[in-house]
Structures are given as C-alpha cells and as structure tokens.
Scaffold this motif. Structure first.
Motif, short mmCIF file in Angstrom:
data_model
loop_
_atom_site.label_atom_id
_atom_site.label_comp_id
_atom_site.label_asym_id
_atom_site.label_seq_id
_atom_site.Cartn_x
_atom_site.Cartn_y
_atom_site.Cartn_z
N GLU A 1 -8.95 -5.59 5.96
CA GLU A 1 -9.02 -6.10 4.59
C GLU A 1 -8.68 -4.99 3.60
OE1 GLU A 1 -12.92 -7.53 3.74
OE2 GLU A 1 -12.48 -7.84 1.61
N HIS A 2 -9.29 -3.83 3.79
CA HIS A 2 -9.01 -2.71 2.89
C HIS A 2 -7.58 -2.21 3.06
CE1 HIS A 2 -13.27 -2.63 1.95
NE2 HIS A 2 -12.98 -1.82 0.97
N SER A 3 -7.06 -2.27 4.29
CA SER A 3 -5.69 -1.79 4.52
C SER A 3 -4.67 -2.58 3.72
CB SER A 3 -5.32 -1.90 6.01
OG SER A 3 -6.15 -1.08 6.78
N PHE A 4 -4.83 -3.91 3.73
CA PHE A 4 -3.84 -4.74 3.03
C PHE A 4 -3.91 -4.49 1.52
CE2 PHE A 4 -4.14 -8.25 6.52
CZ PHE A 4 -3.66 -7.34 7.44
N GLN A 5 -5.15 -4.39 1.02
CA GLN A 5 -5.33 -4.16 -0.42
C GLN A 5 -4.81 -2.78 -0.80
OE1 GLN A 5 -6.96 -6.43 -2.42
NE2 GLN A 5 -8.76 -7.21 -1.40
N TYR A 6 -5.15 -1.82 0.04
CA TYR A 6 -4.75 -0.43 -0.23
C TYR A 6 -3.24 -0.31 -0.25
CZ TYR A 6 -4.55 4.64 0.33
OH TYR A 6 -4.28 5.97 0.16
N PHE A 7 -2.61 -0.98 0.69
CA PHE A 7 -1.15 -0.94 0.73
C PHE A 7 -0.57 -1.53 -0.55
CE2 PHE A 7 3.09 -2.45 1.67
CZ PHE A 7 3.63 -1.40 2.40
N ARG A 8 -1.09 -2.71 -0.95
CA ARG A 8 -0.56 -3.36 -2.15
C ARG A 8 -0.78 -2.48 -3.38
NH1 ARG A 8 -3.87 -7.51 -2.79
NH2 ARG A 8 -4.97 -6.51 -4.48
N ARG A 9 -1.96 -1.88 -3.47
CA ARG A 9 -2.26 -1.08 -4.67
C ARG A 9 -1.44 0.20 -4.72
NH1 ARG A 9 -8.42 -2.81 -3.74
NH2 ARG A 9 -8.36 -4.60 -5.11
N THR A 10 -1.32 0.89 -3.59
CA THR A 10 -0.59 2.16 -3.63
C THR A 10 0.92 1.94 -3.65
OG1 THR A 10 -0.66 2.35 -1.22
CG2 THR A 10 -2.40 3.47 -2.45
N ILE B 1 -6.17 -0.63 -9.63
CA ILE B 1 -6.83 0.47 -8.91
C ILE B 1 -7.77 -0.08 -7.85
CG2 ILE B 1 -8.38 2.46 -9.13
CD1 ILE B 1 -5.60 2.89 -10.30
N TYR B 2 -8.62 -1.02 -8.24
CA TYR B 2 -9.52 -1.62 -7.27
C TYR B 2 -9.84 -3.04 -7.72
CZ TYR B 2 -12.71 -1.54 -3.36
OH TYR B 2 -13.31 -1.81 -2.16
N ASP B 3 -10.78 -3.68 -7.04
CA ASP B 3 -11.08 -5.08 -7.31
C ASP B 3 -11.25 -5.38 -8.81
OD1 ASP B 3 -10.99 -5.44 -4.65
OD2 ASP B 3 -13.13 -5.87 -4.36
N ARG B 4 -11.96 -4.51 -9.51
CA ARG B 4 -12.27 -4.79 -10.92
C ARG B 4 -11.82 -3.67 -11.84
NH1 ARG B 4 -15.73 -9.08 -10.48
NH2 ARG B 4 -16.48 -9.00 -12.60
N ILE B 5 -10.95 -2.80 -11.35
CA ILE B 5 -10.49 -1.66 -12.17
C ILE B 5 -8.97 -1.65 -12.27
CG2 ILE B 5 -10.49 0.85 -12.43
CD1 ILE B 5 -13.05 0.95 -10.83
N ALA B 6 -8.47 -1.46 -13.49
CA ALA B 6 -7.03 -1.30 -13.70
C ALA B 6 -6.79 -0.03 -14.50
CB ALA B 6 -6.46 -2.51 -14.43
N MET B 7 -5.52 0.40 -14.53
CA MET B 7 -5.21 1.66 -15.19
C MET B 7 -3.88 1.54 -15.90
SD MET B 7 -4.27 5.11 -13.04
CE MET B 7 -2.77 5.98 -13.48
N ILE C 1 -7.10 5.38 -6.58
CA ILE C 1 -7.11 4.32 -5.56
C ILE C 1 -7.82 4.82 -4.30
CG2 ILE C 1 -5.68 2.89 -4.04
CD1 ILE C 1 -3.60 2.80 -6.24
N GLU C 2 -7.53 6.05 -3.92
CA GLU C 2 -8.19 6.59 -2.71
C GLU C 2 -9.69 6.67 -2.87
OE1 GLU C 2 -4.60 9.43 -1.02
OE2 GLU C 2 -6.66 10.19 -1.10
N LEU C 3 -10.11 7.17 -4.04
CA LEU C 3 -11.56 7.29 -4.29
C LEU C 3 -12.22 5.92 -4.24
CD1 LEU C 3 -11.49 9.73 -7.32
CD2 LEU C 3 -12.51 10.21 -5.10
N ALA C 4 -11.62 4.96 -4.95
CA ALA C 4 -12.23 3.64 -5.02
C ALA C 4 -12.22 2.96 -3.65
CB ALA C 4 -11.49 2.79 -6.05
N SER C 5 -11.11 3.08 -2.93
CA SER C 5 -10.99 2.39 -1.64
C SER C 5 -11.94 2.96 -0.60
CB SER C 5 -9.55 2.48 -1.10
OG SER C 5 -8.67 1.91 -2.01
N SER D 1 -19.94 -0.35 -0.56
CA SER D 1 -19.52 -1.73 -0.80
C SER D 1 -18.74 -1.75 -2.11
CB SER D 1 -20.72 -2.66 -0.89
OG SER D 1 -21.21 -2.68 -2.21
N ALA D 2 -18.03 -2.84 -2.31
CA ALA D 2 -17.19 -2.94 -3.51
C ALA D 2 -18.02 -2.79 -4.78
CB ALA D 2 -16.45 -4.27 -3.51
#
Lengths: 288, 262
Positions: free
Chosen positions: A112-121, B53-59, B76-80, B87-88
């Motif tokens: 789950e995190h991999s797919f999201q991480y890929f899309r975000r980065t 950046i993450y579920d509820r964060i944009a930049m 992104i790395e920090l948040a992920s 947890s999220a």
C-alpha cells in the motif's frame, strides 16, 4: 519523535528513488530477507500453513469479485472469527491473502505504501505491471522465511487497469516464491480452494452461463454458496457463520473503484437461498 | 572568517540578498480553505509546482527546481516512513517542519561555504475533521510561519507564498479583504486567481505598492497571464472515502474559471 534530520540528497541512501521497500531496507525499518540455512524445517510445515483459509476471486459482468472467509486458525484452534483477508491496497487494487497473517498483513502494508510512495515521488501512477511485480518481489524476499517453515503467503491480486494497453479487470495469483500468473476467469487459494475450484469450474463450464456474464446478485450468491461448500469439509474455513452473523468479506473492483458488499446484503441473499439452515427452525426443512 | 562576528553577519546578509534575488521571480502560490477542504493554486509555465506529500499534506514551492525536489523527496520520505512504522494519523506537518525540514534548511543556510537551498516552501495540512487546517511556510533560512499553534483560538484560513516580501504582503492584504468562509470551489478558484494576480503585479510593476490593484488592472493582467501560462490547482478534500485526500483539479473543473476570463 524519531524523524532523522533531513539531509541534502535525502535519497542518497535509497538506491531506487521510487522504491519504498528499498527505502525501508536502507533505513533499517524492514527486516532483511531471511537466509535459508537448511531445507524446510519439516516436510509438512509448508502445506499445513498455506491451507488455513479460503480465498476466491472471479471476473463477472461488473468487474472482479474477491471474497474471503473470516476465520483465522492456529493448528486446530480457531483464534479469530473476524479476520479480514481481503485488503484494499489502493483505489483500484485488492490483495487477498492465504497464509500467515503477520507476514501477509505486513506485505499488504508495504505494498500500500509502495504504490502511494511511487505516485508521490515519481508524479505518476505505478503501472499494473509494476504493481504485480512489486508483490512478486515481496514474496521473493520472504522466501527465506518460507524455507525455514514460517511466513508462507499465497495471495491473489485483483486490480482495474485504467491506463494500460488493454484497460479492464485484471486478476493474478501467486505461488510462494513470487511467480505471478494472470487468470482469465477465476482463481482460488487456501485450504478450502479445491472445493471452491470445483464449484467455480462447474458453474463456469456446465452452468447456465459463464461466470463472466453473471450479474452482481448471481455472483454474490455463487460466492456465498462456494464458501459454504468449502467450509463443509474444511475446518479452517469459516464459510458463512449464520449463528455468529459473520459473513465473508466480499469486495468488487471496477473502473469506478472498490465497493465492499455489506453484511446486510449478504445476509439477505444467503437467507433467500435454499440452504437448509438458512431457514428459521420452525419453518422446517424444504424438500426438493 | 567564521571566528569574526562581523564577517559572519556580512556573509549571511550577502547570502540572503543572493537568495532573495534568485527566487524573486517565482510565480506566487495561493492556498485557502474552501467548503470542501483546501485549495492550492498557482499559474505556471514549465514545471509542476504543487505536490502531494502524504494523505493529508500538500506542498507548493518556489525556487530552484533541484532544491525543491530535494525538499519534496525529504518530506515524502519522512511522512511515508512515519506513516508506515506508526500510523497515518501520526504523520504531522508541524513535527515534520519543526524537527526536520527547518533545521536542515537553517544548517544549509548558515554553513557559508556550502550551498544553501534556493527555495521557499508552503505546506498545507488538512485537519483531522476537516477543520483546523494548517498552513505552514518554511523559508530558505529555516524560519517558519504558520497560521496558528495547536492552542490558538482563531486560525487564518489562507496562506500565500510570494517571490518577494512585498508580493506576499500584497496577496495577504488582498485575501484579508476578500476572503470569506465556506466558499465553493468555483468561488475559491476565482479568489485564488485574483490574489495570484495581485501578487504577480508587484514584481511586474510597482515593487512596493501602497494600494491594492484596481479592478481594471486586475482584469487586464489576469487575462494576459491566463493566455501566457497554465493554471495549476490541487485540492485536499475533507470528504473523500479514501485516506489519500490530494487531487489535482481536472480541465473540466477549471473550465468555468478560464471561460469566465476568455
């Protein structure tokens, strides 16, 4: 609070900037693959562990249906009767698991995190091929544990491919080493799967119409009956627990996303069926 | 050189001037609450400037693309990794900015033999129940401005990022005058575009304007800029079923804005 301070070139430790699993390994947040030091711990360990559930999936008129019973067992003990083995990975992907829950849920989380991480980065969605392969790699990395007799996972993966050359529902099953196989019609895994495969094969080949033409209601009916059939002989499959009012987890994957079928709907369909114990006791058992 | 206080102050001042010049021409970014969540808006020419950046964060960021990219990846790395290991709901913009992004920027800025980050970043975070949204700006020197602490009673409902201080002040003034609670998406887009135009006019024309631009100037500039650049807008939606709330706006959603200015 444990964030490492951001360093220039934060991705320097990550060999592949789009790969979340690699990032976790670089940060020491995910156990490195176990190395098999000898053969399987015992010859019977692997088959026993892969067999404690029933998962099925098939394509029908509205998309792909993925269903799993809710029972979790340890040996001959039922440890949990509300296990969720059909896990949403992203807006269009579902992973259904048979095997050791600890490993399987962790894999689902990484995925789950991999797919999201890929899309975000990378600023683009991972392709279906990439997603299917990502799960393969997790299974492959886990194979050391499998050889030690722990952590067997045999998943199904269902997704709706919106961007590929042939858009549509896609369904895959895996073996313990991570090989993936795309299926055209149906797949089942877990200890109850021989019975389910029998049901699905029979209906698809000799039934009134092929599974691909089933309506939602017909598909759900078949699913409930198939799981009930599996649980008839297999103690590790929960089937449809009418007394505990626990129904299987059923999800539908289509172009517009994932839909979880409510217990109420399943109860209505199942009680409307002809299963003897679905009727109230006072009504007696219908014959014929 | 470092041992001598005056030289250090001078070096820092030079460095500040250099960075300010480098990022002065960046296209402004406007973020504001609307009925459905948070809107982040800019006009751009060549590259994406608003990111998930993450579920509820944009930049949103202005500055050198290489530096923006490093900050974006770091965030992104920090948040992920935080979202994965805990947890999220443990991912927090305030912690990320205070403990990781800001110290890194400050360290790079003050190490006067190394390269600083040529970037200014605006983070937005959707609050847990769709209210109490956070707008947080981190500058190239690590300084942070946000729209309120967790304890403050009233929070500002918007934030801007400008290439220059004057541009940002002008946009804030504009929003202070025209912002209203509960705007729908179309109204929020129009306000964001007008605010952007007011900010753009500052480094285009008058560098230190006393007044907000009049309607005629605003209309003309807006029309010219829409022809030359493309709208980039994204939202964090408070009412979606999925954990991830970020979504780039589609052409269809932007059409009323563009046609209204054709």
């Amino acid at each position: 609070m444990n964030f490492p301070p951001a360093a220039p070139g934060a991705s320097a430790g990550n060999p592949d900037p789009g790969d979340f699993a690699a990032l976790l390994q670089a940060r020491g947040l995910y156990p490195p693959p176990a190395v098999a030091t000898s053969g399987p711990a015992s010859a019977s360990a692997i088959p026993t562990q892969t067999q404690a559930t029933t998962i099925l999936a098939f394509k029908f008129a509205d998309g792909v249906l993925v269903a799993g019973d809710r029972r979790a067992t340890a040996g001959n003990i039922v440890v949990y009767d509300r296990a969720d083995k059909v896990l949403e990975i992203d807006r269009h992907s579902v992973m259904a698991i048979a095997g050791v829950p600890a490993t399987a849920w962790e894999m689902a989380r990484v995925l789950e995190h991999s797919f999201q991480y890929f899309r975000r980065t990378q600023l683009q969605e991972m392709s279906t091929g990439g997603k299917v392969r990502a799960l393969s790699k997790l299974l492959r990395d886990n194979f050391g544990f499998v050889m030690q007799g722990v952590g067997v996972v045999v998943p199904l993966f269902a997704t709706y491919d919106t961007a590929g050359p042939e858009p549509g529902s896609k369904l895959y099953f895996y073996d313990v080493m991570g090989a993936n196989f795309e299926v055209a019609e149906y797949a089942a895994t877990g200890s109850g799967s021989p019975a389910v495969r029998g049901v699905l094969y029979y209906e698809n080949t000799w039934g009134r119409k092929p599974l691909s033409e089933y309506t939602l209601e017909e598909a759900l009916n078949l699913t409930l009956r198939a799981l009930d059939t599996a649980s008839e002989a297999d103690t590790a499959t929960g089937g449809v627990d009418r007394h505990g009012r626990i129904f299987p987890m059923v999800k539908i994957i289509a172009a517009e996303g994932i839909r979880t079928i409510t217990d109420d709907m399943l109860r209505g369909l199942f009680n409307g069926g002809r299963h003897p114990s679905a009727q109230p006791l006072s009504a007696g058992v219908p014959i014929g | 050189m470092i041992e001598e206080p005056f030289r250090f102050v001078e070096a820092i001042a030079n460095r500040r001037e250099y960075i300010e010049n480098q990022i002065a021409t960046g296209s402004p970014i406007v973020a504001l609450n609307y009925a459905g969540g948070i809107l982040v808006f800019t006009l751009g020419r060549e590259r994406q400037k608003v990111f998930e950046i993450y579920d509820r964060i944009a930049m949103g960021a202005i500055g050198h693309p290489g530096d923006i990219e490093r900050l974006r990846m770091t965030a992104i790395e920090l948040a992920s990794t935080e979202g994965f290991t805990r947890s999220a709901s443990d991912v927090s913009l305030r912690r990320m900015a205070n403990y990781s992004i800001s110290p890194a920027l400050k360290a790079a800025f003050e190490q006067i033999y190394g390269a600083p980050y040529l970037a200014r970043v605006l983070f937005v975070e959707l609050g847990p129940d769709g209210s109490q949204n956070t707008f947080l700006r981190v500058d190239y020197d690590g300084s942070i401005q946000s729209n309120g602490t967790p304890f403050s009673k009233s929070r500002q409902e918007y934030a801007v990022l400008g290439g220059t201080r004057a541009s940002a002040e002008q946009m804030e003034k504009f929003l202070a005058r025209d912002y209203k609670n509960g705007l729908d998406l179309d109204a929020a887009l129009r306000l964001a575009l007008d605010t952007w135009t007011a900010g753009f006019l500052v480094f285009e024309g008058d560098k230190n304007p006393e007044e907000l631009p009049d309607e005629g100037t605003l209309n003309r500039t807006r029309r010219e800029q829409l022809e030359a650049a493309t709208v980039e807008a994204a939202v964090l939606e408070s009412k979606v079923a999925t954990p991830a709330t970020f979504r780039g706006l589609t052409d269809g959603e932007l059409r009323p804005l563009l046609e209204g200015n054709a």
